[in-house]
Scaffold this active site. Sequence first.
Site, PDB file in Angstrom:
ATOM      1  N   ARG A  97       0.972  -0.869   0.098  1.00 40.73           N
ATOM      2  CA  ARG A  97      -0.657  -0.103   0.120  1.00 40.73           C
ATOM      3  C   ARG A  97       1.018   1.266  -0.039  1.00 40.73           C
ATOM      4  NH1 ARG A  97      -3.641   2.523   4.436  1.00 40.73           N
ATOM      5  NH2 ARG A  97      -4.504   3.929   2.837  1.00 40.73           N
ATOM      6  N   HIS A 103       0.632   4.767  -2.376  1.00 37.03           N
ATOM      7  CA  HIS A 103       0.468   5.565  -2.218  1.00 37.03           C
ATOM      8  C   HIS A 103       1.632   6.890  -2.855  1.00 37.03           C
ATOM      9  CE1 HIS A 103      -3.270   5.544   1.030  1.00 37.03           C
ATOM     10  NE2 HIS A 103      -3.479   4.188  -0.103  1.00 37.03           N
ATOM     11  N   ASN A 137      -3.791   9.123   4.705  1.00 35.74           N
ATOM     12  CA  ASN A 137      -2.287   8.542   5.148  1.00 35.74           C
ATOM     13  C   ASN A 137      -2.088   7.900   7.108  1.00 35.74           C
ATOM     14  OD1 ASN A 137      -1.827   8.324   2.716  1.00 35.74           O
ATOM     15  ND2 ASN A 137      -0.596  10.159   2.606  1.00 35.74           N
ATOM     16  N   HIS A 157      -5.837  -6.072  -2.551  1.00 33.09           N
ATOM     17  CA  HIS A 157      -6.857  -6.320  -1.428  1.00 33.09           C
ATOM     18  C   HIS A 157      -7.309  -7.173  -1.362  1.00 33.09           C
ATOM     19  CE1 HIS A 157      -8.780  -1.538  -1.251  1.00 33.09           C
ATOM     20  NE2 HIS A 157      -7.303  -1.508  -0.672  1.00 33.09           N
TER      21      HIS A 157
HETATM   22  C1  HEM Z   1      -8.927   1.075  -5.676  1.00 33.44           C
HETATM   23  C2  HEM Z   1      -8.712   1.775  -5.058  1.00 33.44           C
HETATM   24  C3  HEM Z   1      -8.644   1.925  -3.258  1.00 33.44           C
HETATM   25  C4  HEM Z   1      -8.577   2.675  -2.316  1.00 33.44           C
HETATM   26  C5  HEM Z   1     -10.368   3.226  -2.405  1.00 33.44           C
HETATM   27  C6  HEM Z   1      -8.756   1.698  -1.397  1.00 33.44           C
HETATM   28  C7  HEM Z   1      -8.606   2.129  -0.110  1.00 33.44           C
HETATM   29  C8  HEM Z   1      -8.144   1.584   1.457  1.00 33.44           C
HETATM   30  C9  HEM Z   1      -8.226   2.121   2.487  1.00 33.44           C
HETATM   31  C10 HEM Z   1      -9.352   2.804   3.061  1.00 33.44           C
HETATM   32  C11 HEM Z   1      -7.300   1.012   3.494  1.00 33.44           C
HETATM   33  C12 HEM Z   1      -7.509   0.802   4.472  1.00 33.44           C
HETATM   34  C13 HEM Z   1      -6.744   1.738   5.462  1.00 33.44           C
HETATM   35  C14 HEM Z   1      -7.058   1.678   7.048  1.00 33.44           C
HETATM   36  O1  HEM Z   1      -8.132   0.502   7.178  1.00 33.44           O
HETATM   37  O2  HEM Z   1      -6.361   2.736   7.098  1.00 33.44           O
HETATM   38  C15 HEM Z   1      -6.691  -0.166   2.484  1.00 33.44           C
HETATM   39  C16 HEM Z   1      -5.618  -0.614   3.056  1.00 33.44           C
HETATM   40  C17 HEM Z   1      -5.505  -1.340   1.966  1.00 33.44           C
HETATM   41  N1  HEM Z   1      -4.722  -1.502   0.638  1.00 33.44           N
HETATM   42 FE1  HEM Z   1      -6.191  -0.062  -0.591  1.00 33.44          FE
HETATM   43  N2  HEM Z   1      -7.571   1.218  -1.788  1.00 33.44           N
HETATM   44  C18 HEM Z   1      -7.673   1.481  -3.055  1.00 33.44           C
HETATM   45  C19 HEM Z   1      -6.636   1.222  -4.013  1.00 33.44           C
HETATM   46  C20 HEM Z   1      -5.355  -0.160  -3.572  1.00 33.44           C
HETATM   47  C21 HEM Z   1      -3.854   0.062  -4.329  1.00 33.44           C
HETATM   48  C22 HEM Z   1      -4.260   0.038  -5.707  1.00 33.44           C
HETATM   49  C23 HEM Z   1      -3.280  -1.240  -3.885  1.00 33.44           C
HETATM   50  C24 HEM Z   1      -2.347  -1.485  -4.252  1.00 33.44           C
HETATM   51  C25 HEM Z   1      -1.804  -1.749  -5.321  1.00 33.44           C
HETATM   52  C26 HEM Z   1      -3.983  -1.378  -2.224  1.00 33.44           C
HETATM   53  C27 HEM Z   1      -3.268  -1.226  -1.133  1.00 33.44           C
HETATM   54  C28 HEM Z   1      -3.916  -1.456  -0.219  1.00 33.44           C
HETATM   55  C29 HEM Z   1      -3.292  -2.730   0.725  1.00 33.44           C
HETATM   56  C30 HEM Z   1      -2.428  -4.153   0.637  1.00 33.44           C
HETATM   57  C31 HEM Z   1      -4.133  -2.420   1.602  1.00 33.44           C
HETATM   58  C32 HEM Z   1      -3.928  -3.235   3.473  1.00 33.44           C
HETATM   59  C33 HEM Z   1      -3.037  -2.415   4.590  1.00 33.44           C
HETATM   60  C34 HEM Z   1      -2.714  -2.989   6.126  1.00 33.44           C
HETATM   61  O3  HEM Z   1      -2.958  -3.687   6.323  1.00 33.44           O
HETATM   62  O4  HEM Z   1      -1.505  -2.087   6.311  1.00 33.44           O
HETATM   63  N3  HEM Z   1      -5.228  -0.414  -2.673  1.00 33.44           N
HETATM   64  N4  HEM Z   1      -7.086   0.407   1.414  1.00 33.44           N
END
Ligand code: HEM
Length: 323
Positions: A65, A69, A97, A196
């Site tokens: 992630r 970002h 973030n 995800h």
């Molecule tokens: C398509 C639109 C996307 C949205 C709206 C989105 C939104 C989010 C949100 C809100 C979280 C949780 C944050 C939290 O609870 O603090 C999250 C977690 C995550 N996102 Fe996304 N995301 C998107 C795309 C992506 C992309 C493109 C990637 C990587 C290529 C990604 C990888 C991740 C990962 C791996 C997590 C888990 C992180 C952890 O456990 O620390 N996301 N995302």
Amino acid sequence: MASVIFFVKSIVFCMALVFCWSALTEAALSPTFYDTKCPQALKIIKTTIAQAVANESRMGASLLRLFFHDCFVQGCDGSVLLDDTANFTGEKGAGPNFNSLRGFEVIDTIKLQIESVCSGVVSCADILATAARDSVVQLGGLTWDVLLGRRDARTASITAANRNLPGPTSSLSNLKSAFKAQGMNATDMVTLSGAHTIGNARCLFYRSRIYSETNIDQTFAASLQANCSSNSGPTDNNLGFLDVTTPTLFDNGYYQDLINFKGLFHSDQALFNNGTADAQVTTYSSDQIAFFNDFAAAMIKLGNIKPLTGKKGEIRKNCRSVN
Ligand code: HEM
Ligand SMILES: *[C@@H]1O[C@H](CO)[C@@H](O)[C@H](O)[C@H]1NC(C)=O
Ligand SMILES: *[C@@H]1O[C@H](CO)[C@@H](O)[C@H](O)[C@H]1NC(C)=O
Ligand SMILES: *[C@@H]1O[C@H](CO)[C@@H](O)[C@H](O)[C@H]1NC(C)=O
Ligand SMILES: *[C@@H]1O[C@H](CO)[C@@H](O)[C@H](O)[C@H]1NC(C)=O
Ligand SMILES: *[C@@H]1O[C@H](CO)[C@@H](O)[C@H](O)[C@H]1NC(C)=O
């Protein structure tokens, strides 16, 4: 063939111009960029990521992630890694973030080791791109050759971080436009959302989905409600898995969740909700190889967003601060 002709023409043209050689050789990223400049670099990253993920599988998700970002805010330039100081505002305080991004200590550990063997050579932006790939591999996913040669930004943008990163309540059209703004199309968006398949999210981001939406599996919603109350308060930061089926495995489980109406965020389920992305989701849900192949290509495309090359930017000594 066309690119060979272009290259030859470019050389002929450039011979007339002194500055062109550096433009030709330094502009494009390359998988072998550090092979002679710092042959130990990739091994150090791989080993440290393996240790970090073995200690805590979620760290792999957090690093993947972090790269996303970084790239969506003024390009893949390590800007996300810069700390705030008295006279500098980084991106860590931006809405998407703050209290959310993780993994900075792992990047610091890698950077420290790499600096000790080849000082001032390997950028933080490249460490992050490689850490994202190695994290996917550690969690059972595919591998790809990371293109290298990025340099680090001397600036950051909290404004762009707030504007460019899509939120969990986004509609399909919001998601498409957020990606389009970075040169990524709707297909890339659906593919990269497959990230995800690993990691966690906080209750405050999926509360409205599990209490108010109807296109959700009822058993799935009920199980999440047990740990995430309907009102904001002490459960806000409780964690749920982004992929309930195989939470720590990089696979196509995310797309299987979606076709079973077990997307955690509104924005996840928006990809499978009688819309233009349904067919791609259905394909990936039954064809992991198709997902993996597309994911590798989309990660390379993500990594090509506005890199600093040549003499632009710098190689930071410490990923948290400009030199
Ligand atoms: C398509 C639109 C996307 C949205 C709206 C989105 C939104 C989010 C949100 C809100 C979280 C949780 C944050 C939290 O609870 O603090 C999250 C977690 C995550 N996102 Fe996304 N995301 C998107 C795309 C992506 C992309 C493109 C990637 C990587 C290529 C990604 C990888 C991740 C990962 C791996 C997590 C888990 C992180 C952890 O456990 O620390 N996301 N995302
Ligand atoms: C291992 O993971 C835990 C969290 O699960 C963390 O507190 C600790 O700092 C990690 N240790 C190392 C050496 O990475
Ligand atoms: C910002 O503060 C640091 C010390 O924290 C100092 O070294 C640097 O020169 C300052 N930069 C500017 C642009 O004022
Ligand atoms: C999106 O871009 C990829 C590669 O850059 C390409 O293969 C794909 O066909 C594009 N999709 C659309 C809908 O334009
Ligand atoms: C509930 O949230 C806590 C705190 O984030 C987490 O450690 C735990 O695994 C969650 N329990 C379930 C059943 O999801
Ligand atoms: C599409 O709409 C139909 C009819 O309203 C509904 O039965 C079906 O579950 C919907 N499918 C998706 C993917 O939302």
